[in-house]
Design a protein around this motif. Sequence first.
Motif, PDB file in Angstrom:
ATOM      1  N   MET A   1       5.865  -1.302   1.732  1.00  0.00           N
ATOM      2  CA  MET A   1       4.789  -0.638   1.021  1.00  0.00           C
ATOM      3  C   MET A   1       4.589   0.748   1.651  1.00  0.00           C
ATOM      4  O   MET A   1       4.486   0.877   2.852  1.00  0.00           O
ATOM      5  CB  MET A   1       3.518  -1.480   1.137  1.00  0.00           C
ATOM      6  CG  MET A   1       2.386  -0.992   0.279  1.00  0.00           C
ATOM      7  SD  MET A   1       0.928  -2.044   0.392  1.00  0.00           S
ATOM      8  CE  MET A   1       1.161  -3.046  -1.041  1.00  0.00           C
ATOM      9  N   SER A   2       4.552   1.763   0.835  1.00  0.00           N
ATOM     10  CA  SER A   2       4.390   3.126   1.333  1.00  0.00           C
ATOM     11  C   SER A   2       2.921   3.439   1.597  1.00  0.00           C
ATOM     12  O   SER A   2       2.026   2.739   1.126  1.00  0.00           O
ATOM     13  CB  SER A   2       4.950   4.127   0.323  1.00  0.00           C
ATOM     14  OG  SER A   2       4.098   4.193  -0.808  1.00  0.00           O
ATOM     15  N   THR A   3       2.704   4.503   2.336  1.00  0.00           N
ATOM     16  CA  THR A   3       1.343   4.942   2.632  1.00  0.00           C
ATOM     17  C   THR A   3       0.594   5.252   1.341  1.00  0.00           C
ATOM     18  O   THR A   3      -0.577   4.886   1.177  1.00  0.00           O
ATOM     19  CB  THR A   3       1.376   6.190   3.531  1.00  0.00           C
ATOM     20  OG1 THR A   3       2.122   5.889   4.707  1.00  0.00           O
ATOM     21  CG2 THR A   3      -0.019   6.629   3.915  1.00  0.00           C
ATOM     22  N   LYS A   4       1.287   5.883   0.412  1.00  0.00           N
ATOM     23  CA  LYS A   4       0.660   6.245  -0.861  1.00  0.00           C
ATOM     24  C   LYS A   4       0.206   4.986  -1.615  1.00  0.00           C
ATOM     25  O   LYS A   4      -0.894   4.941  -2.156  1.00  0.00           O
ATOM     26  CB  LYS A   4       1.653   7.046  -1.707  1.00  0.00           C
ATOM     27  CG  LYS A   4       1.062   7.614  -2.977  1.00  0.00           C
ATOM     28  CD  LYS A   4       2.080   8.480  -3.699  1.00  0.00           C
ATOM     29  CE  LYS A   4       1.481   9.072  -4.951  1.00  0.00           C
ATOM     30  NZ  LYS A   4       2.424   9.952  -5.646  1.00  0.00           N
ATOM     31  N   GLU A   5       1.044   3.956  -1.605  1.00  0.00           N
ATOM     32  CA  GLU A   5       0.689   2.701  -2.282  1.00  0.00           C
ATOM     33  C   GLU A   5      -0.488   2.012  -1.591  1.00  0.00           C
ATOM     34  O   GLU A   5      -1.369   1.463  -2.262  1.00  0.00           O
ATOM     35  CB  GLU A   5       1.893   1.748  -2.292  1.00  0.00           C
ATOM     36  CG  GLU A   5       3.029   2.217  -3.178  1.00  0.00           C
ATOM     37  CD  GLU A   5       4.289   1.386  -2.973  1.00  0.00           C
ATOM     38  OE1 GLU A   5       5.029   1.235  -3.962  1.00  0.00           O
ATOM     39  OE2 GLU A   5       4.539   0.905  -1.847  1.00  0.00           O
ATOM     40  N   ILE A   6      -0.516   2.089  -0.284  1.00  0.00           N
ATOM     41  CA  ILE A   6      -1.629   1.487   0.461  1.00  0.00           C
ATOM     42  C   ILE A   6      -2.932   2.190   0.110  1.00  0.00           C
ATOM     43  O   ILE A   6      -3.945   1.548  -0.166  1.00  0.00           O
ATOM     44  CB  ILE A   6      -1.357   1.542   1.980  1.00  0.00           C
ATOM     45  CG1 ILE A   6      -0.187   0.625   2.331  1.00  0.00           C
ATOM     46  CG2 ILE A   6      -2.608   1.161   2.768  1.00  0.00           C
ATOM     47  CD1 ILE A   6       0.325   0.785   3.744  1.00  0.00           C
ATOM     48  N   GLN A   8      -3.641   3.906  -2.561  1.00  0.00           N
ATOM     49  CA  GLN A   8      -4.005   3.583  -3.945  1.00  0.00           C
ATOM     50  C   GLN A   8      -4.645   2.196  -4.025  1.00  0.00           C
ATOM     51  O   GLN A   8      -5.611   1.997  -4.760  1.00  0.00           O
ATOM     52  CB  GLN A   8      -2.776   3.655  -4.847  1.00  0.00           C
ATOM     53  CG  GLN A   8      -2.303   5.067  -5.101  1.00  0.00           C
ATOM     54  CD  GLN A   8      -0.975   5.120  -5.857  1.00  0.00           C
ATOM     55  OE1 GLN A   8      -0.278   4.122  -5.982  1.00  0.00           O
ATOM     56  NE2 GLN A   8      -0.627   6.313  -6.338  1.00  0.00           N
TER      57      GLN A   8
END
Length: 69
Positions: A1-6, A8
């Motif tokens: 999981m990417s930082t951006k997904e986290i 969001q």
Amino acid sequence: MSTKEIIQGIRKLPFNERLLVIEKALKTLHESTDSQLERAAKALLSDYKKDKELTAFTALDYEKFYEAR
């Protein structure tokens, strides 16, 4: 999981759950920092016991200092 997904995912949470996530994240940072400092202190302990130059300024620990203006 990417930082951006986290991020969001966190934005979708209610306020109190967002706050809980932040608190837990900060706690993990504090724990890892404390652990690193503890390891560093243990690694240097023998140096401080053997080399009196490293602790020379501790002789001033109980001196009273006054701010010069």
